[in-house]
Design an enzyme around this catalytic site. Structure first.
Site, PDB file in Angstrom:
ATOM      1  N   LYS A  16       0.847  -1.200   0.000  1.00 16.86           N
ATOM      2  CA  LYS A  16       0.000   0.000   0.000  1.00 16.86           C
ATOM      3  C   LYS A  16       0.872   1.235   0.000  1.00 16.86           C
ATOM      4  O   LYS A  16       1.642   1.483   0.924  1.00 16.86           O
ATOM      5  CB  LYS A  16      -0.929   0.016   1.214  1.00 16.86           C
ATOM      6  CG  LYS A  16      -1.893   1.195   1.093  1.00 16.86           C
ATOM      7  CD  LYS A  16      -2.458   1.621   2.395  1.00 16.86           C
ATOM      8  CE  LYS A  16      -2.797   3.068   2.509  1.00 16.86           C
ATOM      9  NZ  LYS A  16      -1.938   4.047   1.905  1.00 16.86           N
ATOM     10  N   GLU A  50       8.757   0.367  11.578  1.00 17.47           N
ATOM     11  CA  GLU A  50       9.884   1.294  11.407  1.00 17.47           C
ATOM     12  C   GLU A  50       9.299   2.690  11.521  1.00 17.47           C
ATOM     13  O   GLU A  50       8.614   3.157  10.605  1.00 17.47           O
ATOM     14  CB  GLU A  50      10.527   1.113  10.027  1.00 17.47           C
ATOM     15  CG  GLU A  50      11.072  -0.267   9.767  1.00 17.47           C
ATOM     16  CD  GLU A  50      12.296  -0.599  10.603  1.00 17.47           C
ATOM     17  OE1 GLU A  50      12.860   0.296  11.255  1.00 17.47           O
ATOM     18  OE2 GLU A  50      12.663  -1.780  10.619  1.00 17.47           O
ATOM     19  N   CYS A 101      13.644   9.732   8.460  1.00 13.33           N
ATOM     20  CA  CYS A 101      13.360   9.186   9.799  1.00 13.33           C
ATOM     21  C   CYS A 101      14.592   9.225  10.679  1.00 13.33           C
ATOM     22  O   CYS A 101      14.479   9.272  11.892  1.00 13.33           O
ATOM     23  CB  CYS A 101      12.851   7.762   9.664  1.00 13.33           C
ATOM     24  SG  CYS A 101      13.905   6.749   8.649  1.00 13.33           S
ATOM     25  N   GLU A 120       9.349  15.192  16.567  1.00 15.40           N
ATOM     26  CA  GLU A 120       9.934  14.931  15.262  1.00 15.40           C
ATOM     27  C   GLU A 120       9.485  16.056  14.325  1.00 15.40           C
ATOM     28  O   GLU A 120       8.297  16.359  14.244  1.00 15.40           O
ATOM     29  CB  GLU A 120       9.454  13.577  14.726  1.00 15.40           C
ATOM     30  CG  GLU A 120      10.117  13.218  13.415  1.00 15.40           C
ATOM     31  CD  GLU A 120       9.711  11.849  12.895  1.00 15.40           C
ATOM     32  OE1 GLU A 120       8.573  11.422  13.143  1.00 15.40           O
ATOM     33  OE2 GLU A 120      10.548  11.224  12.223  1.00 15.40           O
TER      34      GLU A 120
HETATM   35  P1  NAD Z   1       2.003   7.994   8.111  1.00 17.28           P
HETATM   36  O1  NAD Z   1       2.136   7.197   9.350  1.00 17.28           O
HETATM   37  O2  NAD Z   1       1.047   9.115   8.087  1.00 17.28           O
HETATM   38  O3  NAD Z   1       1.601   7.066   6.855  1.00 17.28           O
HETATM   39  C1  NAD Z   1       2.313   5.919   6.517  1.00 17.28           C
HETATM   40  C2  NAD Z   1       1.392   4.958   5.793  1.00 17.28           C
HETATM   41  O4  NAD Z   1       0.410   4.468   6.692  1.00 17.28           O
HETATM   42  C3  NAD Z   1       0.632   5.565   4.613  1.00 17.28           C
HETATM   43  O5  NAD Z   1       0.648   4.652   3.532  1.00 17.28           O
HETATM   44  C4  NAD Z   1      -0.779   5.712   5.178  1.00 17.28           C
HETATM   45  O6  NAD Z   1      -1.782   5.678   4.196  1.00 17.28           O
HETATM   46  C5  NAD Z   1      -0.868   4.503   6.073  1.00 17.28           C
HETATM   47  N1  NAD Z   1      -1.930   4.584   7.081  1.00 17.28           N
HETATM   48  C6  NAD Z   1      -2.454   5.689   7.656  1.00 17.28           C
HETATM   49  N2  NAD Z   1      -3.417   5.354   8.546  1.00 17.28           N
HETATM   50  C7  NAD Z   1      -3.501   4.008   8.534  1.00 17.28           C
HETATM   51  C8  NAD Z   1      -4.307   3.050   9.247  1.00 17.28           C
HETATM   52  N3  NAD Z   1      -5.227   3.407  10.133  1.00 17.28           N
HETATM   53  N4  NAD Z   1      -4.110   1.739   8.988  1.00 17.28           N
HETATM   54  C9  NAD Z   1      -3.173   1.344   8.108  1.00 17.28           C
HETATM   55  N5  NAD Z   1      -2.407   2.190   7.399  1.00 17.28           N
HETATM   56  C10 NAD Z   1      -2.556   3.514   7.610  1.00 17.28           C
HETATM   57  O7  NAD Z   1       3.481   8.471   7.814  1.00 17.28           O
HETATM   58  P2  NAD Z   1       3.975   9.563   6.759  1.00 17.28           P
HETATM   59  O8  NAD Z   1       3.564  10.912   7.240  1.00 17.28           O
HETATM   60  O9  NAD Z   1       3.609   9.139   5.386  1.00 17.28           O
HETATM   61  O10 NAD Z   1       5.568   9.380   6.926  1.00 17.28           O
HETATM   62  C11 NAD Z   1       6.299  10.030   7.852  1.00 17.28           C
HETATM   63  C12 NAD Z   1       6.642   9.153   9.045  1.00 17.28           C
HETATM   64  O11 NAD Z   1       7.318   7.956   8.653  1.00 17.28           O
HETATM   65  C13 NAD Z   1       7.600   9.861   9.978  1.00 17.28           C
HETATM   66  O12 NAD Z   1       7.207   9.736  11.329  1.00 17.28           O
HETATM   67  C14 NAD Z   1       8.913   9.141   9.746  1.00 17.28           C
HETATM   68  O13 NAD Z   1       9.826   9.234  10.780  1.00 17.28           O
HETATM   69  C15 NAD Z   1       8.482   7.762   9.441  1.00 17.28           C
HETATM   70  N6  NAD Z   1       9.532   7.046   8.710  1.00 17.28           N
HETATM   71  C16 NAD Z   1      10.216   6.038   9.321  1.00 17.28           C
HETATM   72  C17 NAD Z   1      11.222   5.351   8.651  1.00 17.28           C
HETATM   73  C18 NAD Z   1      11.982   4.221   9.300  1.00 17.28           C
HETATM   74  O14 NAD Z   1      12.485   3.386   8.600  1.00 17.28           O
HETATM   75  N7  NAD Z   1      12.054   4.143  10.599  1.00 17.28           N
HETATM   76  C19 NAD Z   1      11.526   5.692   7.338  1.00 17.28           C
HETATM   77  C20 NAD Z   1      10.821   6.725   6.743  1.00 17.28           C
HETATM   78  C21 NAD Z   1       9.807   7.382   7.436  1.00 17.28           C
END
Ligand code: NAD
Length: 494
Positions: A178, A253, A287, A386
């Site tokens: 997704k 992650e 991240c 963050e």
């Molecule tokens: P997000 O959590 O808003 O979204 C991530 C994904 O989750 C999207 O595809 C979204 O559609 C999906 N999602 C949202 N609600 C959901 C639900 N209820 N059930 C299932 N899926 C759902 O994150 P973002 O704003 O797209 O990305 C930024 C975040 O990602 C930051 O906090 C960043 O630190 C983190 N990040 C972590 C890593 C790592 O490897 N640790 C790498 C990159 C980004």
């Protein structure tokens, strides 16, 4: 004017519209304008994708393939991704605002992640156990877990997909991927390469849609056995709740608030480059951003002055321009979040040494200047939260003990940086920092060979590296009696 591209879901080996025809627009962060339109998967589409993945897992040609054959398909995918790095990278840039210089290079390197796991496909082994019973032969097999729901965010999509898809497919699972609603197009371009590589229908399905309902329905689906998630901590909490329905194995992650410690014996040029890379690379939307910078008091002024001088030379602009160093933020809500956090920190007494606002020369798009904030204490908002943008908070420390205590004073634990010329100190500090990755005299280096993941609220499970493949397998124990006699009646005493 060119027609707006339209992207469709990829389910069971075919590109198709959502069953109810729903679409959503995706925006270009450099202009704030709609540039493409994408299918929005609803419940029927998620169900269809999971059903296709389940069928491919047990019934289709994938189930009958040897591990070596699976590896060959992954090698083919690796070559296709690397060969298309420029095109895929540019689409990711248009959709997410991330620099083309970075998206192209990262996508080319992503080929090596698939190669790494392609090579591991036929090295997944069970064991023969020295069992404590006579006439019994017991061995273990490592089988695929099942249908994997891979949920990725908008930043570094090709990389974060490879760290999930590589081990999942090498181990024989099937996947529903997704994409993020904030930059969905690159994943559907990627789906074309999956198709071209020749994976049987249903092995990889790519859907686009909103977290609610698409992500929720997918991660709570009864036929999903493994969820691999990268995203924010609040979404992760919902995912963990969702998996209370299917008891899927989960890896998370999540975000970070990673510390960079600069000791008074550090090479100043190297430390400044580490701080710049850790905060302004990828416009800080990483991240592992090293956004809490702790500098020893003896070199604090010198290091911060150099950081500000370097920040002033950063060329901000169109992320497709290969001469540009920093592009826009990916979303308007990110811009609002950062603008508010910087203002709140100022109100708390923090001092903006550089940046802190939108660049005057760019009136369109979601740009923000590289920002350096001097903070007196750890309660300042930009130190706590963050940022996911180009904002670093700097604080002083006076000795090693205090530096370590400050570095660990966070609910996160993803990355950390240590700049010192003293090897013994580097080893001492690395041991005591509570984070999944420690970089010494470098920052943001990654490799398919090295595990990636966090401690504490930065999540659990590791992506990349040798062990990650086991996280996509489950162990089966097989007991075989080697006795010449048939099994005895359990209720007949001898
Ligand atoms: P997000 O959590 O808003 O979204 C991530 C994904 O989750 C999207 O595809 C979204 O559609 C999906 N999602 C949202 N609600 C959901 C639900 N209820 N059930 C299932 N899926 C759902 O994150 P973002 O704003 O797209 O990305 C930024 C975040 O990602 C930051 O906090 C960043 O630190 C983190 N990040 C972590 C890593 C790592 O490897 N640790 C790498 C990159 C980004």
């Amino acid at each position: 004017m060119d027609a707006k591209p339209v992207y469709q879901l990829y389910i069971d080996g075919e590109f198709c519209a959502a069953e109810d025809g729903a679409m959503f627009d995706t925006l270009n962060p450099a202009t704030g304008n709609v540039w493409a339109s994408v299918s929005a998967a609803g419940e029927a589409d998620v169900n269809r994708a999971v059903a296709a993945a389940l069928h491919a897992l047990y019934e289709g040609p994938w189930a009958a393939m040897t591990a070596t054959q699976r590896g060959k398909l992954l090698f083919r995918l690796a070559d296709l991704v690397a060969a298309n790095a420029e095109r895929l990278g540019d689409i990711e840039t248009i959709d997410s605002g991330k620099l083309a210089r970075e998206t192209r290079a990262q996508t080319a390197y992503v080929g090596d992640y698939y190669r790494y796991y392609a090579g591991l496909a036929d090295k997944i082994q069970g064991a023969t156990l020295p069992i404590d019973k006579p006439d019994m032969h017991v061995y273990t097999m490592r089988e695929p877990i099942g249908v994997v729901a891979a949920v990725v965010p908008w930043n570094a999509q090709m990389f974060l997909t490879a760290t999930k898809l590589g081990p999942a497919l090498a181990a024989g699972n099937t996947v529903v991927l997704k994409a993020s609603e904030d930059a969905p197009a690159p994943m559907l371009e990627f789906a074309r390469l999956v198709n071209e590589a020749g994976f049987p229908p249903g092995v990889v399905n790519v859907i686009t849609g909103y977290g609610e309902p698409c992500g929720r329905i997918l991660t709570s689906h009864p036929d999903v056995a493994r969820v691999a998630f990268t995203g924010g901590p609040s979404t992760a909490r919902r995912i963990v709740e969702n998996t209370a329905h299917n008891f899927a194995v989960v890896s998370l992650e999540l975000g970070g608030k990673s510390p960079i410690l600069v000791f008074d014996d550090a090479d100043v040029d190297g430390a400044v480059n580490g701080i710049i890379a850790g905060n302004f690379g990828a416009t800080g939307q990483s991240c592992v951003a090293g956004s809490r910078v702790f500098i020893h008091s003896r070199v604090y002024d010198q290091v911060l002055e150099r950081v500000c001088q370097r920040a002033a030379t950063i060329n901000i602009g169109d992320p497709l321009d290969l001469k540009v160093d920093m592009g826009p933020l990916a979303t308007r809500r990110q811009l609002i979040h950062i603008t508010e956090a910087v203002a709140a920190s100022q109100a708390q007494g923090a001092e903006i040494l550089h940046g802190g606002k939108r660049p005057g020369q760019l009136d369109k798009g979601w740009y923000f200047e590289p920002t350096v904030i001097a903070c007196n204490d750890q309660n300042v908002r930009t130190v706590q939260e963050e940022m996911f943008g180009p904002v670093l908070s700097a604080l002083r420390f006076d000795d090693e003990e205090q530096g370590i205590a400050y570095a660990n004073d966070t609910r996160f634990g993803l990355g950390s940086g240590v700049f010192t010329r003293d090897v013994a100190r580097a080893l001492r500090v690395s041991k005591r920092i509570r984070s999944g990755i420690v970089w010494v005299n470098t920052y943001r280096a990654i490799s398919p060979i090295s595990p990636f993941g966090g401690f504490k609220q930065s999540g659990y499970g590791r992506e990349a590296g040798l062990d990650a493949i086991n996280d996509y397998t489950r162990t089966k124990a097989v007991w075989v009696s080697t006795s010449q006699a048939p099994m005895a009646d359990p209720f007949t005493m001898r």
